[in-house]
Structure formats: structure tokens, C-alpha cells
Design a protein around this motif. Structure first.
Motif, PDB file in Angstrom:
ATOM      1  N   GLU A 174      12.133   1.567  -0.476  1.00 43.24           N
ATOM      2  CA  GLU A 174      11.429   0.292  -0.665  1.00 43.24           C
ATOM      3  C   GLU A 174      12.452  -0.834  -0.627  1.00 43.24           C
ATOM      4  N   GLU A 176       7.579  -5.182   4.016  1.00 46.78           N
ATOM      5  CA  GLU A 176       6.930  -3.879   3.887  1.00 46.78           C
ATOM      6  C   GLU A 176       7.023  -3.420   2.432  1.00 46.78           C
ATOM      7  N   TRP A 219       5.431  -0.214  -0.029  1.00 50.22           N
ATOM      8  CA  TRP A 219       4.618   1.000  -0.094  1.00 50.22           C
ATOM      9  C   TRP A 219       3.492   0.855  -1.108  1.00 50.22           C
ATOM     10  N   GLU A 272      -0.800   4.361   1.120  1.00 53.76           N
ATOM     11  CA  GLU A 272       0.084   4.624   2.257  1.00 53.76           C
ATOM     12  C   GLU A 272       0.905   5.898   2.018  1.00 53.76           C
ATOM     13  N   ASP A 285       8.490   2.641   5.936  1.00 51.65           N
ATOM     14  CA  ASP A 285       7.202   1.945   5.978  1.00 51.65           C
ATOM     15  C   ASP A 285       7.205   0.926   7.131  1.00 51.65           C
ATOM     16  N   SER A 313       3.900  -0.312   8.166  1.00 52.82           N
ATOM     17  CA  SER A 313       2.482  -0.678   8.216  1.00 52.82           C
ATOM     18  C   SER A 313       2.280  -2.085   8.752  1.00 52.82           C
TER      19      SER A 313
END
Length: 776
Positions: free
Chosen positions: A185, A191, A193, A197, A292, A294
Motif C-alpha cells: 500500500e 491506489e 486496497w 479488492e 493494486d 484498480s
């Protein structure tokens, strides 16, 4: 001393099965029962207990989420009784998981495993071409720095060899595999989490691995353990998805430092792998970094995808043979769900030494990899043969269930079989164990009575040589042997008994020793000791040893009252060393010294045993006698004369009171001040063979129409008014003489008054009465 050897599998017909991998032995998940074992108390001890039971129960496709749940496929639907004393719940469908206290991640992932067929059927995929990943190698100086100290080849089971180099933690896909899944992270906000996810990523991993495991359903020695709870949102300064291979080692090193493995990307991942493998007790381990992306994801991106590693032109990468891989979530143009799962298992295959097969990877047909050095003949780079679809070629359709994983990829990761007899075994472990009886100091194969004998047994399992051309010669290359699953002993064809090895447990070592003192289990004469062992994949060996014990053993001794005598019967082993038998008697009623009645040397008959008898005709009615047999012999052994006496157990019998032609004798003494003795000649009764005397003694044939059965005997004492004073005996017995006592008391055990009483005997269909006079 005679010795012979037999093998469970005698004929080796070894072949690499081509085409659809092991189609003749392939099993579908549809043939098995899907079960989730939820660990209700979330304790490590309960999880470990449930894991041990699942592994020993022969479950397939096992995926574990410690300490919350275990998912797997069982040959038959298990019951809660399979997990005695453990606080677990069994679930058989997604709906059963509700209300079990699982966190949303585990509940989502296990639920998707239950519904994977529907998920696969509903999925739609667009053509995305080859994975276009990068296959990397750990620098040789790092490999050398992590090699265990010592010279020469190393050999042993996966559980024995705990000290491993950086590319020895994922040698082949057989056994238990720990997957450390790390979700970094960043300090920024591009991004972040979410639990949904993380759950989606874990679901994609589990679904992809489940598809992979369907190719291993012809054996049940492959399971996965997921370690991610402590690796959610590990802080780093950089945004991983905005990095690339040139800078990834910075944030990966930071992740590992925050997990207390501050040794850089390579060594830190290696140290993490070794530490966690020892904690979770698995055969193998690798680490997966999930980045990540997304907010960087586009379903239809240009090429190269600017959101995927800043347009670096690759989707993911892995190090051949470990220690880690890196995949974004979603997996760039391959997306979420099974698209991500397929990319993940592509990279995982690299971790276990599989090579790319898509054309731009430029891997030729002649390239070989993996423990078995399997060639890359399914490559699209050049024409080797007619190719078949494979996960190492593309992550695009068309796909069937299970996902296509060709024979060559399976061979490179170790999932290859050989035919031994009519059974397919794992080629990588197809080495028979051997059992060897070793001599203990001073041990001979002929024993005198009272001598101890210690068996010493060695069990070894060799190894299929490691031929991996991607590894250097030893010590980087390890020969792995299957562990010994167990060892069983049988003495003189008795039931097999599991023995305990010298190190206290089976199932971890390829070399075991057993030492056992067995003199108490031997019989006089020739003894055969069989020892059987079985290895990890079910191959076995049996070896036998003969021992000769000088001695005498009484198998049975009986004392049987007759009309005016007592018959002594006994049996022994056939080998007697010329023994004779003294028949010894004591009169327990009259007292006095023990006397020798006779010496018997000739048997009545010889079969599998010797049978003897003696009839004592010097008995007094109603006297109780104790008998013993003393077997005597002398033998010249090892240059010395040895004299031995072996005593049987004592047997007792009461001499019958003469009955004559009646059912019951006259009571003695009569009159009496307190007690009287009498004998009943129980008549024979006949009935079905299953209830017969022969059946009770183990000799009845099911075809026999009739045989002697038990006769009902009821004996009571009555006063002159016809009132029953006491029940003396009530039972069903086979025919013969039955000598009993009435102690002169009533049903409340109080002495009856002086007077006349009547002893009424009912034996079958016969009834007789005798008068008894009690004087006080």
C-alpha cells in the motif's frame, strides 16, 4: 536364516504419457464431494488438527486459509465424526458459510471455490493474445551466497532438507505449497486496497490454482496454504503499479524491511520464504507481490497500456525457480476474476521452472527445464510438432475446464506419471523403498529360552536424480526422495502392527530405523518376521527374516470332568525338542502335597499343533482338583548341555458326583449341616448350524443343516410346601457334566431352617428331583 523380498509393484513399464494428460486416470471435481471445514475457534491448534485429518483422509484439491478454513474435495462426503474433539463446522455449499463468523475475504474466496463451475461458465473473455510477461533469473552471485555450506550432492525428503538456497524452495508442484501473498500500500492516494479488492484478488488466485489442480486429480499429494492476513496493506513510499522492473526492487525491499526482512528484494524474499515455510510446515514456498492497479485499469487500453507499469510492455513477471513473482490486480488487459487468476498461475508455473511457449518469448524446442529436464516442444516460437493449447502460450480463449496445461508444462513442474503395473505413480518419486534387517551386536538367529532379541531394521528410499539444467551442479541441485509413510511388522502371520521409528514419527524422512525387542512374541520353533514399508506415493517393500526359538509353549490346556474321572487335554507347537510332560495334581478339597500322576511322551495326534491327553481316574466325587503340566527336555547347544522345564498354566475342575443313568446325581453329603454338591449330566440339544457347538468353537460349516446347540438348565430348591426357596442355577450350556453347590441359604442368603428340601433340575426336556435334608 532365510530371507526373501517382495515388492508391491513388480513390473515397471515407464512411459511419459502424451496427449491429454493422463486421460485414463483423470478425475473430475464432479466425482468428488466439495467441503469447507470452518475452524470455529480460529485457533492454530484446531487448524493444525483439521489439516492433518484432511491430508490423511485422501482429499484432493485442498486449499487452506489459516486459521479460518480449509477447502477440498473428498472421495465421499465426510461427517463431523471425522474431526473428533475439534471445534469445526462442515459446509457443503456457499450458503452454508453464512453465519459461521468468517471474515468477508475468506467467505468470498471459499464461496467462489464452491461456485467455480458457474463462475467459469458465466465468464466472457476477449482475445488478449499471449501473456507477454518477463521471465527473470536470480543473479548467480546471489544464488551462491544462499547455498548451504558443504560439498557434494544433497539427498533427502523435502521435510528433511530445511536449509535451501534461493531457488530450491519451489522445485516441483508435488506436496504442500505455501503462497505468501503480499498487498503493498503506497503512501499516496492513487491506489488504495479495499477488502473487496483483496477478496477479488485472493478469489482469482484460488480459482486459477483450483483449475491447475484439476490436472493433478490422479494423485492427491498437492495442496496450497495461503498466508496473507499479516501482509494486507504493507506500507511503501512508491506506488507499485507506477514503477517498473528497473525500480521494483526499491519498493519490494521496503515491503520486506517493514516485515523485518531488511536484506533487499532477493535475500529478503528468500529469508521470508524460509521462515514462513518452517512455520507452516510445507514442502515448498514462494511469495507473490500483488500491485493494486484498480484506478489505472482500462478494459480496452492502447498498446502498450500506459496504466500497466507505465506502459512498460509487459503484464507480470516471475523469477525462474523463485523466490517471487509480481502480478497487478486487475491483470492489466486480462482484467479481474479468472483473467487475473490465469495470469497468476502462468507466473506460478515459472516459479516451479516452467518455460514460456508463446512465440515472442523466443524459447526454442530444445530448451529444457525442471527437475525432470522436460523439453519445451509445445512452443510456438518454432515448429517442433503439432501444438496444443496451454496456459503458457496465452491467457486468451478458447478454454475448457480445466484450463489447458499441456504435458510439457506439467512435466517441467513435476506433474508427470509412470505406469507401474496397472497404476500410475508420480515419476519424480517413482523409486521403491527398501527394507533391510541389520544385525545387532551379538545377535544370533537361534535363541535359547529367556534370551532377548532386538530387531534392527533400516528403511531407505532413494531419489530420482535432479536433472534440472537451469540449476548448477550440487550443492545447488538437490535429489529429492519420497519420505517413508510408515512401517508395519507381522510375526508369524499375525495382524500387521504399525511400529514407531527411532526418531518418533513417520512421514518426514527418507531414511528411518526401527529397533524392537520381540522375544516375548516368539513361539518355540521357527518364527517368521515380516516388515513392510510404504513411501509417500504408495510404493512399498516387504522383507522377511526367520528366527528359531528353542523352547516349549502350551497353546491350550483344559480340565474336563467326566462320569468318574477328569480328562486333561493340551496342545503345543509341533516343534517340542523331544519334550515329555509330567501331569501334576493338587487336591484342593482335601489338601495335601502336589503329586505327579503320570509322564506323557506320545501325542494323540499331530497337525498344525500336537494334541495330548490324560484321564485321571483316581478322583473323589465332589473334590476340586488343580492340574499343571511340566514339559521337560534337554538340548546340546553351543557346546553346552541345557535342561529346561516349562510349566503350563494351572487349570481346575471338580470331579463329578456319580450320576448313573439319571440327569442329576444324589447330593453329597446328605444329610448336611450347610452345603451340598451335585452333578448334572446335561443332555444334548440340536438346532441350526449357526447356533451349534461347532460354530461356537469355530469349526462349523455354513452348509451344515443341524448341530448341537446349548441346552437350557434351570435348578431351584423348594420347601415341603412347594415354595421356591432359591434359584441355584439358570443358564444355557452345551452337553457335559456340570457340578454345582447349594450353600443351604435362601434367595436373601440367609441360612434355611433345618428340614427337608427338594432340588428340582430341569435340563432341556428332562426334569428330575432329589431330596436334601438340612440339619442344624
Amino acid at each position: 536364516m532365510a530371507r526373501y523380498r517382495s515388492f508391491c509393484a513388480l513390473v515397471f513399464a515407464v512411459s511419459l504419457v502424451s496427449g491429454a494428460c493422463f486421460a485414463e486416470t483423470y478425475r473430475s471435481y464432479d466425482e468428488l464431494s466439495a467441503v469447507a471445514i470452518v475452524i470455529s475457534d480460529r485457533s492454530d491448534a484446531t487448524f493444525a488438527g483439521a489439516r492433518s485429518i484432511v491430508e490423511s483422509a485422501g482429499a484432493y484439491g485442498v486449499q487452506m486459509f489459516p486459521p479460518d478454513a480449509i477447502f477440498g474435495y473428498f472421495p465421499s462426503r465426510p461427517r463431523p465424526s471425522l474431526f473428533p474433539g475439534l471445534d469445526v463446522s462442515l459446509c457443503f455449499a456457499r450458503a452454508d458459510l453464512m453465519g459461521k463468523g468468517l471474515d468477508r475475504i475468506v467467505e468470498r474466496v471459499v464461496g467462489d471455490l464452491f461456485d467455480q463451475k458457474e463462475i467459469l461458465r458465466a465468464a466472457t473473455f476477449e482475445e488478449t493474445g499471449p501473456v507477454e510477461d518477463r521471465l527473470l533469473r536470480v543473479p548467480e552471485e546471489i544464488v551462491r551466497a544462499t547455498m548451504p555450506k558443504g560439498e557434494g550432492p544433497r539427498r533427502g525428503s523435502t521435510m528433511e532438507l530445511a536449509d535451501r538456497s534461493i531457488r530450491e524452495n519451489s522445485e516441483f508442484l508435488i506436496g504442500s505449497v505455501l503462497v505468501n501473498v503480499i498487498f503493498p500500500e503506497s503512501a499516496g492516494s492513487s491506489e488504495n486496497w479495499t477488502d473487496d479488492e483483496i477478496a477479488g484478488a485472493m478469489s482469482g488466485i484460488a480459482l486459477g490454482i483450483s483449475q491447475y489442480m484439476q490436472h493433478s486429480l490422479w494423485f492427491n499429494d498437492l495442496s496450497f496454504v495461503y498466508n496473507y492476513n499479516d501482509f494486507k496493506r504493507v506500507p511503501v513510499q512508491m506506488e507499485p503499479i507506477e514503477s517498473d522492473m528497473g525500480t521494483d526492487d526499491i519498493w519490494i525491499g521496503e515491503v520486506l524491511a517493514n516485515l523485518d526482512y531488511d536484506y533487499g528484494a532477493y535475500l529478503g524474499a528468500h529469508m521470508l520464504n524460509n521462515a514462513t515455510r518452517n512455520v507452516f510446515k510445507t514442502d515448498w514456498v514462494f511469495t507473490a507481490f500483488i500491485a493494486d492497479m484498480s484506478n489505472h485499469y482500462s478494459a480496452s487500453p492502447p498498446s502498450p497500456d500506459p496504466g500497466c507499469w507505465g506502459g512498460a510492455g509487459y503484464v507480470a513477471y516471475a523469477y525462474l525457480g523463485g523466490p517471487y513473482l509480481l502480478v497487478p490486480y486487475p491483470a492489466c488487459r486480462y482484467g479481474y476474476g479468472l483473467g487475473f487468476g490465469r495470469v497468476f498461475i502462468h507466473e506460478m508455473s515459472h516459479t516451479f521452472w516452467a518455460l514460456d511457449e508463446y512465440a515472442s518469448a523466443e524459447t526454442p524446442c530444445s530448451s529444457k527445464s525442471g527437475y525432470l529436464a522436460v523439453s519445451n516442444r509445445n512452443t510456438l516460437f518454432e515448429s517442433c510438432q503439432e501444438t496444443v493449447p496451454c496456459i503458457m502460450q496465452t491467457a486468451s480463449p478458447p478454454f475448457t475446464e480445466p484450463l489447458p496445461i499441456c504435458d510439457y508444462t506439467q512435466g517441467q513442474v513435476g506433474i508427470t506419471g509412470v505406469e507401474i503395473g496397472a497404476t500410475t505413480y508420480l515419476k519424480l518419486y517413482a523409486v521403491l523403498p527398501t527394507v533391510t534387517f541389520t544385525s545387532m551386536p551379538g545377535a544370533l538367529d537361534t535363541l535359547l529360552p529367556g534370551e532377548e532379541y532386538f530387531l534392527s531394521i533400516e528403511i531407505r528410499n532413494g531419489a530420482v536424480p535432479n536433472l534440472n539444467p537451469m540449476q548448477s551442479e550440487p550443492p545447488d541441485r538437490v535429489d529429492y526422495a519420497p519420505y517413508i509413510k510408515g512401517g508395519w511388522i507381522s510375526i508369524n502371520n499375525q495382524e500387521w502392527q504399525l511400529e514407531i521409528p527411532a526418531d518418533g514419527k513417520w512421514g518426514h524422512a527418507s531414511y528411518e530405523r526401527v529397533a524392537k525387542e520381540i522375544s516375548g512374541e516368539l513361539v518355540p520353533g521357527l518364527n517368521t518376521i515380516d516388515f513392510r514399508t510404504e513411501n509417500r506415493i504408495g510404493l512399498c517393500d516387504t522383507a522377511s527374516k526367520n528366527l528359531f526359538l528353542i523352547g516349549l509353549k502350551f497353546n491350550t490346556v483344559f480340565a474336563i470332568p467326566a462320569e468318574e474321572s477328569i480328562r486333561i487335554e493340551w496342545t503345543t507347537a509341533v516343534e517340542l525338542f523331544g519334550a515329555t510332560f509330567d501331569v501334576m495334581r493338587s487336591d484342593l478339597t482335601a489338601g495335601g502335597v502336589e503329586t505327579r500322576l503320570a509322564t506323557i511322551s506320545e501325542p494323540d495326534g499331530i497337525g498344525s499343533r500336537r494334541a495330548y491327553s490324560f484321564v485321571d481316574t483316581t478322583v473323589m466325587p465332589a473334590h476340586k482338583y488343580r492340574y499343571r503340566l511340566d514339559g521337560r527336555f534337554s538340548i546340546d547347544f553351543r557346546g553346552e548341555e541345557h535342561d529346561y522345564v516349562f510349566a503350563s498354566q494351572d487349570v481346575s475342575a471338580t470331579a463329578a458326583v456319580p450320576v448313573g443313568g439319571s440327569v442329576v446325581s444324589n447330593p453329597l453329603p446328605n444329610p448336611s449341616r450347610d452345603r451340598v454338591m451335585f452333578t448334572v449330566n446335561v443332555p444334548k440339544s440340536y438346532g441350526g448350524a449357526s447356533m451349534s457347538r461347532a460354530a461356537a468353537e469355530g469349526g462349523a460349516s455354513a452348509a451344515s443343516a443341524l448341530g448341537e446347540v446349548r441346552t437350557r438348565v434351570e435348578i431351584g430348591v423348594y420347601n415341603v410346601l412347594g415354595q421356591r426357596v432359591k434359584s441355584v442355577y439358570s443358564n444355557s450350556v452345551f452337553s457335559g457334566f456340570l457340578t454345582l453347590t447349594w450353600d443351604g441359604t435362601d434367595s436373601r442368603y440367609k441360612a434355611v431352617p433345618a428340614g427337608v428340601y427338594f432340588l428340582r433340575v430341569v435340563a432341556g426336556d428332562k426334569t428330575e428331583v432329589r431330596k436334601v435334608v438340612i440339619v442344624r
